[in-house]
Design a protein around this motif. Structure first.
Motif, PDB file in Angstrom:
ATOM      1  N   ALA A  22      -9.716  47.141 -17.535  1.00 29.42           N
ATOM      2  CA  ALA A  22      -8.635  46.226 -17.898  1.00 29.42           C
ATOM      3  C   ALA A  22      -8.996  45.478 -19.152  1.00 29.42           C
ATOM      4  O   ALA A  22     -10.151  45.160 -19.401  1.00 29.42           O
ATOM      5  N   GLY A  23      -7.982  45.200 -19.968  1.00 26.95           N
ATOM      6  CA  GLY A  23      -8.176  44.397 -21.171  1.00 26.95           C
ATOM      7  C   GLY A  23      -8.507  45.224 -22.391  1.00 26.95           C
ATOM      8  O   GLY A  23      -8.780  44.685 -23.456  1.00 26.95           O
ATOM      9  N   ASP A 458       2.921  38.074 -24.142  1.00 25.76           N
ATOM     10  CA  ASP A 458       2.754  37.257 -22.943  1.00 25.76           C
ATOM     11  C   ASP A 458       3.168  38.070 -21.720  1.00 25.76           C
ATOM     12  O   ASP A 458       4.180  37.783 -21.070  1.00 25.76           O
ATOM     13  N   PRO A 459       2.374  39.084 -21.335  1.00 29.67           N
ATOM     14  CA  PRO A 459       2.778  39.947 -20.221  1.00 29.67           C
ATOM     15  C   PRO A 459       2.798  39.236 -18.878  1.00 29.67           C
ATOM     16  O   PRO A 459       3.573  39.605 -17.995  1.00 29.67           O
ATOM     17  N   LEU A 460       1.950  38.209 -18.678  1.00 30.12           N
ATOM     18  CA  LEU A 460       1.937  37.510 -17.393  1.00 30.12           C
ATOM     19  C   LEU A 460       3.259  36.786 -17.155  1.00 30.12           C
ATOM     20  O   LEU A 460       3.826  36.832 -16.053  1.00 30.12           O
ATOM     21  N   TRP A 495       1.885  45.428 -16.902  1.00 27.92           N
ATOM     22  CA  TRP A 495       0.579  45.791 -16.357  1.00 27.92           C
ATOM     23  C   TRP A 495      -0.240  46.572 -17.387  1.00 27.92           C
ATOM     24  O   TRP A 495      -1.445  46.344 -17.537  1.00 27.92           O
ATOM     25  N   ARG A 497      -0.012  46.387 -20.633  1.00 25.78           N
ATOM     26  CA  ARG A 497      -0.462  45.488 -21.694  1.00 25.78           C
ATOM     27  C   ARG A 497      -1.677  44.674 -21.250  1.00 25.78           C
ATOM     28  O   ARG A 497      -2.474  44.242 -22.074  1.00 25.78           O
ATOM     29  N   GLU A 498      -1.791  44.432 -19.934  1.00 22.60           N
ATOM     30  CA  GLU A 498      -2.934  43.702 -19.398  1.00 22.60           C
ATOM     31  C   GLU A 498      -4.132  44.617 -19.147  1.00 22.60           C
ATOM     32  O   GLU A 498      -5.177  44.164 -18.698  1.00 22.60           O
TER      33      GLU A 498
END
Length: 662
Positions: A22-23, A458-460, A495, A497-498
């Motif tokens: 992730a990331g 800002d995916p969250l 998800w 993008r995160e």
């Protein structure tokens, strides 16, 4: 098992084998990052170059003085003790108190006297995360205006944070913060300058900020403010002012509204008190997030003011009820002029402003105090201006207006400005309306906002909106409906993008299967979804499967939308990228050349998209050993950019900072 399902399975397995975490950075194209163009809920991923002007390369951007402080202190009186406390040295101070007590007015008055001591003074309304992020992005944009239409809001926000953390002569105001946790991480990062916060929340600031508690002013200060407003245009009868201020609890907002009414109508304070006595039922608690406030007094002044204004112009009451559903600060004129005829709207707003019910800004935007909004949303059948059916009708107008003004697309810089203005109002509306009352139009609006948040990094926040959209559409249409599947694609993209590529691929695969069942294979929505899934699979290492999916998506979009449609062109662009990653540069060149030819036909030779396609080809020519061709084409691109776009266009600036081939 379908080909799509096999591709997802292989992609996930290969991602596990390669240890994808992730990331990770999802951008692989030279000079590229993942972008997108939305058509309602239907989105096409694209790999496009981000073209930065030379100012963006500067490590220390800001060259001079910058002051952004609202004029909120015209009737400021007293507060000597609090002003003295603010004059004491501090890193972070929070002014706490009830709504309507004058926290923002105190901060604005104090900050206005400190602009000579700080080269950068910046005011941010920070009631929620989107407002805080927009304010930080606005700071970066004010420092470097050339970046406004080039960088996303997330990139501008990060640029502002970097500047603040590297300097110590600035003063930042965070107005109306809801809770300490909302700004704690920001304060930890930029702790070199001075930060002044206002908040209704008094608890939880230990170890974060010094607290200055603001109570209602004493009787003499309230009377002084009332007198100043009433006598602004000349001598007036102020007898009974002490009793009126006491009745209103000396709340500055209520006192200011009562004084404005008396000034406009030549009513004495005593006569105003007599009119208040006609509405004993108005003394009740107005629910305001963050605790009890001065809603009782504001409800009194609201009733008297609207009785007078609505009799002459019914639109005044309608406007206040509609404005109550949007954010309190800087409601843009693009929204206001959709409510009724623009001339009638401006006339009604002027009447409301003259009675201190709202604030008019020079650019036509409007701000409304949160307590006034809370009163306008609180039904009371004894008040003709706040009957339940009128409030509900205003809510529907507020939602419909947001839907009419919000751009359907948000993948290009052209729509960013509109969305940055509208997003705080969309989010405020969503907060005020229970999710179980969402309609199909609510879901459409929140879905568009979700895609914009994805574009802005800002995916969250985007996932929160997409989850709500999915829940609404499942309730209205069913879990297998194609609109529900389209909303799930938003979650999947967030998800991805995160960095959660496995989960993203699986959810995208489900969305593709749902769209195939609900709409069939020969629909643009289905082909777009396949194209998005293909990009995720490529990032998971399933390059060949990605190429196969993209080839089918391009062919389908060409049949259904035409070879020149921008969704077709962007999907073809992704296919070219996948071919290059798959080790087929000659195929990639052919695809990019076709994309270029079609973009030239659709947009013209001087459009930035056309020039970007040419620039993409330069890198490929050089990669296959055609260095001379690459160098010659690069020179022509520079010349054409100057000729079509001009010396000052960001694309031209970018080219001058790109290392030429050869």
């Amino acid at each position: 098992m379908s080909g799509v399902e096999r591709g997802v399975e292989r992609g996930v397995e290969r991602g596990v084998e390669r240890g994808v975490e992730a990331g990770g950075e999802r951008s692989v194209a030279a000079g590229g990052n993942i972008g997108r163009v939305a058509t309602g809920d239907h989105v096409t991923q694209v790999e496009q170059a981000v073209l930065l002007p030379p100012e963006a390369l500067a490590s220390d951007a800001y060259p001079g003085r910058l002051v952004n402080v609202p004029r909120r202190h015209a009737h400021f009186v007293g507060r000597r003790r609090e002003m003295g406390l603010l004059d004491e040295p501090f890193d972070v101070t929070v002014v706490c108190g009830l709504g309507g007590v004058g926290k923002s007015t105190l901060a604005a008055r104090w900050v206005a006297g400190k602009t000579e001591d700080h080269p950068v003074v910046w005011w941010i309304t920070a009631e929620n995360r989107s407002e805080l992020d927009a304010g930080l992005a606005g700071l970066a944009a004010a420092m470097q205006p050339a970046l406004i239409d080039v960088l996303t809001q997330e990139a501008l926000r990060e640029r502002a944070l970097q500047w603040l953390s590297g300097h110590d002569t600035w003063l930042l105001v965070l107005d109306n913060v809801s809770a300490p946790a909302d700004v704690e991480s920001l304060l930890a990062r930029v702790g070199r300058g001075r930060v002044l916060i206002t908040s209704r929340q008094a608890a939880g600031w230990y170890g974060i900020a010094r607290v200055v508690t603001l109570d209602v002013p004493d009787r003499s200060e309230s009377v002084e403010m009332f007198t100043r407003i009433v006598t602004h245009a000349g001598p007036r009868d102020t007898s009974g002012a002490h009793a009126l201020c006491a009745t209103l609890g000396q709340l500055p907002l209520a006192v200011a509204q009562a004084a404005a009414y008396c000034a406009e109508t030549r009513t004495s304070a005593g006569e105003y008190l007599e009119q208040l006595a006609q509405y004993p039922g108005e003394l009740y608690e107005i629910p305001v997030e963050g605790g009890a406030d001065g809603g009782q007094a504001v409800a009194w002044t609201w009733r008297l003011t609207l009785d007078r204004l609505a009799a002459a112009d019914p639109l005044t009451g309608t406007l206040l009820r509609v404005l109550a559903w949007w954010g309190p600060d800087r409601i843009p004129r693009t929204l206001l002029d959709r409510i009724a005829a623009p001339f009638a709207v401006r006339r009604a707003l002027g009447r409301l402003a003259s009675h201190s019910m709202l604030t008019l800004h020079e650019d036509g935007a409007v701000s409304v105090h949160r307590l006034v909004q809370a009163v306008a949303r609180t039904a009371d059948d004894s008040d003709p201006h706040r009957r339940a059916e009128g409030i509900e009708a205003a809510r529907l107008v507020a939602e419909e207006t947001l839907g009419l003004v919000a751009p359907e697309e948000s993948g290009s810089a052209a729509e960013w400005g509109s969305w940055r203005e509208l997003l705080p109002h969309v989010e405020t509306y969503a907060q005020q309306v229970p999710a179980e009352e969402d309609t199909a139009s609510t879901a459409e609006l929140l879905g568009r906002a979700g895609w914009f948040l994805l574009d802005q990094g800002d995916p969250l926040a985007a996932v929160e909106l997409f989850d709500r959209v999915v829940a609404c559409r499942e309730r209205l249409f069913g879990a297998d409906h194609w609109l529900t599947a389209c909303a799930r694609e938003g979650i999947a993209e967030a998800w991805g993008r995160e960095g959660a590529l496995f989960d993203s691929a699986e959810l995208q695969g489900r969305a593709v299967a749902d769209l195939e069942r609900a709409l069939g294979e020969e629909r643009p929505e289905t082909h777009r979804a396949r194209g998005r899934l293909a990009v995720t699979l490529r990032h998971l290492g399933e390059t060949h499967g990605a190429v196969v999916l993209l080839e089918g998506a391009v062919a389908g979009l060409e049949r259904l939308l035409g070879p020149g449609h921008r969704d077709t062109l962007w999907t073809m662009n992704n296919l070219a990228v996948a071919c290059r990653v798959d080790g087929r540069p000659e195929r990639a060149i052919a695809l990019h050349e076709t994309t270029l030819e079609r973009r030239r036909a659709r947009f013209g030779p001087g459009h930035p998209d056309t020039l970007t396609s040419r620039l993409n080809l330069v890198g490929l020519y050089e990669a296959v050993g055609q260095g001379d061709r690459a160098a010659a084409e690069f020179g022509r691109i520079v010349d054409d950019s100057v000729r079509f776009l001009g010396d000052d266009h960001p694309f031209t600036h970018h080219l001058r900072h790109v290392l030429p081939p050869g």
